[in-house]
Scaffold this active site. Sequence first.
Site, PDB file in Angstrom:
ATOM      1  N   ASP A 203      -7.647   1.490   1.013  1.00  0.00           N
ATOM      2  CA  ASP A 203      -7.664   1.231   2.373  1.00  0.00           C
ATOM      3  C   ASP A 203      -9.078   1.258   3.064  1.00  0.00           C
ATOM      4  OD1 ASP A 203      -4.788   0.836   2.595  1.00  0.00           O
ATOM      5  OD2 ASP A 203      -4.669   3.003   2.307  1.00  0.00           O
TER       6      ASP A 203
ATOM      7  N   ASP B  60      -7.605  -3.252  -2.207  1.00  0.00           N
ATOM      8  CA  ASP B  60      -6.264  -3.198  -1.583  1.00  0.00           C
ATOM      9  C   ASP B  60      -5.983  -4.633  -1.617  1.00  0.00           C
ATOM     10  OD1 ASP B  60      -4.096  -3.233  -0.360  1.00  0.00           O
ATOM     11  OD2 ASP B  60      -4.686  -1.763   1.147  1.00  0.00           O
TER      12      ASP B  60
ATOM     13  N   GLU C 232      -4.500  -0.501  -5.560  1.00  0.00           N
ATOM     14  CA  GLU C 232      -3.149   0.155  -4.866  1.00  0.00           C
ATOM     15  C   GLU C 232      -1.909  -0.098  -5.849  1.00  0.00           C
ATOM     16  OE1 GLU C 232      -2.230  -1.593  -0.910  1.00  0.00           O
ATOM     17  OE2 GLU C 232      -0.483   0.449  -0.932  1.00  0.00           O
TER      18      GLU C 232
ATOM     19  N   ILE D  53      -3.337  -6.488  -0.487  1.00  0.00           N
ATOM     20  CA  ILE D  53      -3.315  -6.868   0.956  1.00  0.00           C
ATOM     21  C   ILE D  53      -3.306  -5.663   1.789  1.00  0.00           C
ATOM     22  CG2 ILE D  53      -1.548  -7.890   2.650  1.00  0.00           C
ATOM     23  CD1 ILE D  53      -0.508  -9.506   0.253  1.00  0.00           C
ATOM     24  N   ASP D  54      -4.136  -5.515   2.576  1.00  0.00           N
ATOM     25  CA  ASP D  54      -3.960  -4.203   3.606  1.00  0.00           C
ATOM     26  C   ASP D  54      -3.319  -4.674   4.723  1.00  0.00           C
ATOM     27  OD1 ASP D  54      -4.559  -1.427   4.192  1.00  0.00           O
ATOM     28  OD2 ASP D  54      -5.754  -2.415   5.563  1.00  0.00           O
TER      29      ASP D  54
ATOM     30  N   THR E 268       0.241  -4.773   4.706  1.00  0.00           N
ATOM     31  CA  THR E 268       1.355  -5.527   4.280  1.00  0.00           C
ATOM     32  C   THR E 268       2.569  -5.779   5.086  1.00  0.00           C
ATOM     33  OG1 THR E 268       0.665  -4.652   1.972  1.00  0.00           O
ATOM     34  CG2 THR E 268       3.082  -5.439   1.964  1.00  0.00           C
TER      35      THR E 268
HETATM   36  C1  IPD Z   1      -1.573   0.669   5.242  1.00  0.00           C
HETATM   37  C2  IPD Z   1      -2.016   0.124   6.256  1.00  0.00           C
HETATM   38  C3  IPD Z   1      -1.676   0.637   7.635  1.00  0.00           C
HETATM   39  C4  IPD Z   1      -2.205   2.156   7.517  1.00  0.00           C
HETATM   40  C5  IPD Z   1      -1.796   2.955   6.390  1.00  0.00           C
HETATM   41  C6  IPD Z   1      -2.037   1.983   5.150  1.00  0.00           C
HETATM   42  P1  IPD Z   1      -1.009  -1.149   3.041  1.00  0.00           P
HETATM   43  O1  IPD Z   1      -1.923  -0.004   3.980  1.00  0.00           O
HETATM   44  O2  IPD Z   1      -3.367   0.115   6.275  1.00  0.00           O
HETATM   45  O3  IPD Z   1      -2.072   0.213   8.907  1.00  0.00           O
HETATM   46  O4  IPD Z   1      -1.459   2.821   8.617  1.00  0.00           O
HETATM   47  O5  IPD Z   1      -2.495   4.094   6.203  1.00  0.00           O
HETATM   48  O6  IPD Z   1      -1.913   2.563   3.654  1.00  0.00           O
HETATM   49  O7  IPD Z   1       0.274  -0.479   2.807  1.00  0.00           O
HETATM   50  O8  IPD Z   1      -0.802  -2.257   4.295  1.00  0.00           O
HETATM   51  O9  IPD Z   1      -1.960  -1.472   2.079  1.00  0.00           O
END
Ligand code: IPD
Length: 310
Positions: free
Chosen positions: A245, A100, A82, A102-103, A105
């Site tokens: 993700d 990813d 990412e 940190i998913d 964030t």
């Molecule tokens: C996001 C999270 C969020 C989702 C977004 C993602 P990130 O990833 O998973 O819940 O709604 O579509 O992009 O920015 O925390 O790595």
Amino acid sequence: MSESQLSTNPEDYNLEEIKQDLTVIAKRAGDMMIQARSTKPAPGTLAKKNIVDLVTETDRAIEVMVSNALRQKYPTFSFLGEETYTPGTPLTTAPTFICDPIDGTTNFVHNYPNFCISLGLSINRKSVVGVIYHPSRHDLYSAIVGKGASVTHLSTNQVTQLPLQPPLPLVNLQSCLLAVEWGAERSGPNWLTKINTFNHLAASVEDGGKMVHSMRSIGSAALNFVAVARGDVDAYWEGGPWPWDVAAGWIIVEEAGGLVLDGNPPKEGDEGLAQLDSRNFLVVRGAPSGQKEVAKEFWESMKGTFNYEF
Ligand code: IPD
């Protein structure tokens, strides 16, 4: 051997060893998150695309750690992360680690405990190994294609197969508990599609809605996939997630008996299967019956709103 000469047959790789390597890296990343999380808001928080699209210095540090470790052991594999993604770079058929760091964030920044690392391996553009570590809960989810999915609770080392309980049939969309997300795009046609669909799903039947049991927002796409694989929610719908993700969650859901489908209603005669880079997903839990029927009902309920466009 160069990247382009690598086999695109998953059977030619030691996927068990790859899963073990991803597990070691995911635990290291979890420790980095927990250590950084003691400060609120998380240190080094910056906005990316807009003021709600956040990144922290911990996201970046973890991705560096992950890519260095994987490049050292698997120098010919591709890497898609990412924080180092160059817009327009396609996901190819080559073995590709998808990360990813940190998913969730935004949760991480706020010290809300739903954040994780998501590490997947795709071969031939299909997810074949997935590892998701949710450090606040000490839960490590993993799957290998054809080998089932499980969660290991790291405090006790107890391993439990997914789904957590034998799944019941899906009866209809109305009786579902759904996971949905707000995302970072808050205007334009995709935003309207999202809120029109939320409205239609939640509104009373008298007002023309589906009146589903309820909707939840976990705040992490990877943990939404996990919630579907566990059987905590019946389905998850979102337009917007990137391959990092969803790559790990994808194989975890499939190995737990679930389906990863297109988030838009498919065209006539099309089965409605998603691709890793579709950015548009309807994920339905494992069930002895009713999966496709609930998906069709969902797609029907989107008619009259727009399709997502990316
Ligand atoms: C996001 C999270 C969020 C989702 C977004 C993602 P990130 O990833 O998973 O819940 O709604 O579509 O992009 O920015 O925390 O790595």
